[in-house]
Design an enzyme around this catalytic site. Structure first.
Site, PDB file in Angstrom:
ATOM      1  N   GLU A 308       0.823  -1.206   0.000  1.00  0.00           N
ATOM      2  CA  GLU A 308       0.000   0.000   0.000  1.00  0.00           C
ATOM      3  C   GLU A 308       0.858   1.257   0.000  1.00  0.00           C
ATOM      4  O   GLU A 308       0.657   2.175  -0.791  1.00  0.00           O
ATOM      5  CB  GLU A 308      -0.928   0.007   1.215  1.00  0.00           C
ATOM      6  CG  GLU A 308      -1.819   1.232   1.332  1.00  0.00           C
ATOM      7  CD  GLU A 308      -2.739   1.382   0.134  1.00  0.00           C
ATOM      8  OE1 GLU A 308      -3.685   0.587   0.011  1.00  0.00           O
ATOM      9  OE2 GLU A 308      -2.527   2.296  -0.670  1.00  0.00           O
ATOM     10  N   ASP A 312       1.254   4.103  -2.954  1.00  0.00           N
ATOM     11  CA  ASP A 312       0.914   5.501  -2.664  1.00  0.00           C
ATOM     12  C   ASP A 312       2.042   6.455  -3.028  1.00  0.00           C
ATOM     13  O   ASP A 312       1.820   7.471  -3.703  1.00  0.00           O
ATOM     14  CB  ASP A 312       0.564   5.650  -1.183  1.00  0.00           C
ATOM     15  CG  ASP A 312      -0.783   5.053  -0.827  1.00  0.00           C
ATOM     16  OD1 ASP A 312      -1.580   4.826  -1.744  1.00  0.00           O
ATOM     17  OD2 ASP A 312      -1.035   4.818   0.368  1.00  0.00           O
ATOM     18  N   SER A 502      -7.338   2.644  -3.676  1.00  0.00           N
ATOM     19  CA  SER A 502      -6.107   3.125  -3.050  1.00  0.00           C
ATOM     20  C   SER A 502      -5.048   3.430  -4.104  1.00  0.00           C
ATOM     21  O   SER A 502      -3.993   3.974  -3.771  1.00  0.00           O
ATOM     22  CB  SER A 502      -5.574   2.085  -2.063  1.00  0.00           C
ATOM     23  OG  SER A 502      -5.418   0.836  -2.680  1.00  0.00           O
ATOM     24  N   ASP A 547     -16.764  11.959 -18.351  1.00  0.00           N
ATOM     25  CA  ASP A 547     -17.957  11.390 -17.718  1.00  0.00           C
ATOM     26  C   ASP A 547     -17.992   9.878 -17.929  1.00  0.00           C
ATOM     27  O   ASP A 547     -17.872   9.393 -19.056  1.00  0.00           O
ATOM     28  CB  ASP A 547     -19.205  12.038 -18.312  1.00  0.00           C
ATOM     29  CG  ASP A 547     -20.459  11.748 -17.512  1.00  0.00           C
ATOM     30  OD1 ASP A 547     -20.340  11.183 -16.411  1.00  0.00           O
ATOM     31  OD2 ASP A 547     -21.559  12.093 -17.988  1.00  0.00           O
ATOM     32  N   ILE A 548     -18.136   9.136 -16.847  1.00  0.00           N
ATOM     33  CA  ILE A 548     -18.198   7.666 -16.916  1.00  0.00           C
ATOM     34  C   ILE A 548     -19.671   7.265 -16.899  1.00  0.00           C
ATOM     35  O   ILE A 548     -20.381   7.538 -15.923  1.00  0.00           O
ATOM     36  CB  ILE A 548     -17.450   7.027 -15.734  1.00  0.00           C
ATOM     37  CG1 ILE A 548     -16.036   7.604 -15.613  1.00  0.00           C
ATOM     38  CG2 ILE A 548     -17.426   5.513 -15.881  1.00  0.00           C
ATOM     39  CD1 ILE A 548     -15.168   7.408 -16.837  1.00  0.00           C
ATOM     40  N   GLY A 566     -23.489  12.610 -16.040  1.00  0.00           N
ATOM     41  CA  GLY A 566     -23.364  13.490 -14.878  1.00  0.00           C
ATOM     42  C   GLY A 566     -22.891  12.722 -13.658  1.00  0.00           C
ATOM     43  O   GLY A 566     -22.280  11.655 -13.757  1.00  0.00           O
ATOM     44  N   ASP A 568     -22.788  10.352 -10.437  1.00  0.00           N
ATOM     45  CA  ASP A 568     -23.448   9.132  -9.969  1.00  0.00           C
ATOM     46  C   ASP A 568     -22.621   8.526  -8.834  1.00  0.00           C
ATOM     47  O   ASP A 568     -21.429   8.818  -8.691  1.00  0.00           O
ATOM     48  CB  ASP A 568     -23.620   8.129 -11.113  1.00  0.00           C
ATOM     49  CG  ASP A 568     -22.314   7.783 -11.803  1.00  0.00           C
ATOM     50  OD1 ASP A 568     -21.479   7.113 -11.181  1.00  0.00           O
ATOM     51  OD2 ASP A 568     -22.123   8.193 -12.970  1.00  0.00           O
TER      52      ASP A 568
END
Length: 588
Positions: A308, A312, A502, A547-548, A566, A568
């Site tokens: 992790e 990062d 993450s 936009d997905i 838009g 979601d």
């Protein structure tokens, strides 16, 4: 500003005045066993061991030994305990604070682009004076500790009293409780109590006391998804993600920060460390400008890297090119192996030059966190916004997470005072929702005004699941998203492929730092609490985001939230178009 270590000598006068009380206390110690509610105004707290933990022995403080809970199945040798090393607990007294209502108003004023006070942030020092501990409350707690010769420390705002090592015998008397040894399913052992009492002086002074009865979660956290886990996902095999693919997809144009005031930080918990040589190899391998971690807070063990932390630091520096980056490690005994967000926030709010952007890739199931703890952490998040800092938090890796046909939200990403980062996946020529990406609605926090219109539009779109699954009137998340799967990293001397929100979070954090750099170079304030401006920008300039509109985030047999045009609850406003955002934010 360092935490202030309070010496007993500084309180000599008070101690002298209390000498008689000390003598009385010594002669008439309160009983350990307690079944009543205590004196007038006292607060009695009773809890249960968390799932996965069993009480195996009682702590006998008189004989410094353990008494097995079941003499027939567990002998004393099975519960031997090193009292010299472990007969202490760490405790935090969360002192009641002044001006919290004014803090909320101040956050709105400095974060709303329409406000005359937009961007007029406080300094860390000003914040410490603006919202601080109530003086009488501080005195009550401090006096109780001085009476018992207990060392403590406090931040400048006097809003927490931190005891790193309180002897169990003292804690047993102060909190009128018995302690027990608990063991987890994995064999971990801790000392806790399931019942204690705060006398009226302390009860009136604190929001809560942390460290007595909180248990670490034994459930697995899916903060990092390995390449082996990826094969089991319902998504199509994702394209791999590298710094160069992010640069192209999100229109970064190889932007490099130039302003020395542009800073960012990675938060690390759960013994997650990084190896500097892995970071430098990653940067060379992927043609990222060499940019070592400039400041390490709380320590690092390069010989014991974690996936992790590695992910990062590599991706916040890959997108936040040339940005001064901190690694802030929080190792606290108070929360016993859980992510101790509160200790992290206390430390950074007590650091004059705390970075402008903080990336947090950790979280818990919201319903497992006490409401008073969530409320207190939310206030600390507000302080970050008022001093012009941005906190980006991963939305989680379990879709909507569903129990008994009710969605179970994540925390702290569902707090309205942070920027929640969801996940997408690149497959072929499209980018769609990562099916395991977190998203949903809080069961704790009301819906903030900045997202009211966007959420209402989604709820009336016809694609939302039945409202019986979730609290449709509350804070909804995520706010935005980025790639979450197939990330190429260099870990422990070798290449690897990982993912999760993450991965999306440090990716966005670095981009936010670049946007701060654009603004600082124009003489504009940092983004601070970005959400109000974000929702305004996305509504007025949809071209600033990709936009997905394909995919959802289900959990088991429970439906997820379907992506649509838009905002979601599967992908937020979508993924960034840095070039457009940079142009828009260079004038606002």
């Amino acid at each position: 500003m360092a935490l202030q270590q309070r010496s007993f000598a500084a309180f000599a006068a008070v101690a002298a005045l209390l000498a008689l009380s000390i003598a009385v206390l010594s002669a008439h110690a309160r009983p350990v066993a307690h079944s009543g509610a205590g004196g007038s105004g006292a607060r009695h707290v009773k809890s249960e061991a968390a799932a996965g933990w069993s009480r195996i022995a009682a702590v006998d403080l008189a004989s410094h030994s353990l008494v097995p809970a079941d003499q027939n199945s567990l002998d004393r040798r099975a519960v031997e305990f090193d009292f010299a090393s472990n007969a202490f607990i760490s405790v935090i007294f969360a002192i009641k604070q002044r001006n919290t209502d004014a803090l909320a108003s101040k956050l709105k004023a400095v974060s709303d682009p329409a406000s005359e006070d937009y961007g007029k942030y406080m300094t860390v020092e000003e914040m410490a004076k603006f919202v601080d501990g109530e003086p009488d409350a501080v005195n009550n707690v401090v006096t109780s500790l001085i009476l018992r010769n207990v060392a403590y420390r406090m931040p400048a705002a006097n809003n927490y009293v931190i005891v790193d090592k309180m002897p169990l015998a003292v804690a047993s008397e102060l909190f009128m409780c018995n302690f027990h040894l608990f063991e987890s399913e994995k064999g971990n052992r801790i000392i806790k109590t399931l019942e204690y009492t705060l006398d009226s002086d302390i009860a009136d002074a604190v929001d809560f006391v942390l460290g007595l009865d909180n248990f670490p979660s034994t459930s697995a956290r899916k903060t990092v998804i390995s390449s082996a886990r990826r094969a089991a996902t319902s998504d199509d095999a994702p394209l791999t993600v590298s710094p160069s693919s992010i640069n192209i997809a999100y229109n970064l144009s190889n932007y490099m920060a130039t302003n020395p005031a542009t800073t960012q930080a990675v938060a690390s918990f759960l013994s997650q460390y990084f190896t500097p040589s892995d970071l430098s190899t990653f940067q060379s391998r992927y043609s990222v400008p060499l940019n070592p971690i400039r400041q390490i807070v709380g320590g690092n063990d390069p010989s014991n890297p974690g996936m992790e932390a590695t992910l990062d630091v590599e991706y916040i520096t890959a997108t936040g090119r040339n940005v001064t980056t901190w690694f802030v490690f929080e190792s606290s005994l108070v929360n016993e192996g859980q992510e101790d967000f509160l200790k992290y926030l206390i430390g950074q709010l007590n650091t004059t030059n705390t970075p402008l952007v903080h990336s947090i890739s950790y979280g818990d199931i919201a319903d497992t966190i006490p409401e008073d703890y969530k409320a207190r952490v939310s206030i600390e998040f507000q302080k970050f916004g008022v001093i012009g800092r941005t906190i980006a938090i991963a939305a989680g890796d379990n879709g909507v997470r569903c129990e008994n046909n009710v969605f179970s939200p994540e925390w702290p990403t569902s707090d309205p005072n942070v920027l929640s980062i969801g996940g997408t996946i690149a497959s072929g020529n499209t980018e769609h929702v990562w099916a395991d990406g977190g998203g949903g609605f809080s069961n704790t926090f009301a819906r903030p005004s900045y997202q009211s219109d966007a959420v209402a539009k989604y709820l009336s779109s016809g694609v939302a699941p039945a409202t019986s699954f979730f609290n449709s009137s509350s804070r909804a998340y995520p706010d935005i998203a980025a790639f979450a799967m197939g990330f190429e990293v260099f870990f422990d001397g070798a290449p690897a492929t990982v993912g999760g929100t993450s991965a999306a979070t440090p990716t966005w954090a670095g981009i936010l730092s670049l946007l701060n750099d654009v603004r600082l170079n124009k003489g504009l304030p940092s983004l601070g609490f970005f959400n109000p401006l974000l929702y305004q920008l996305a509504t007025q300039h949809p071209e600033a985001f990709h936009d997905i509109t394909v995919g959802s985030n289900p959990f088991g047999s429970c439906p997820g939230f379907q992506a649509t045009t838009g905002w979601d609850p599967a992908s937020g406003w979508g993924t960034p178009n840095f070039g457009v955002l940079a142009a828009l934010l260079s004038t606002k």
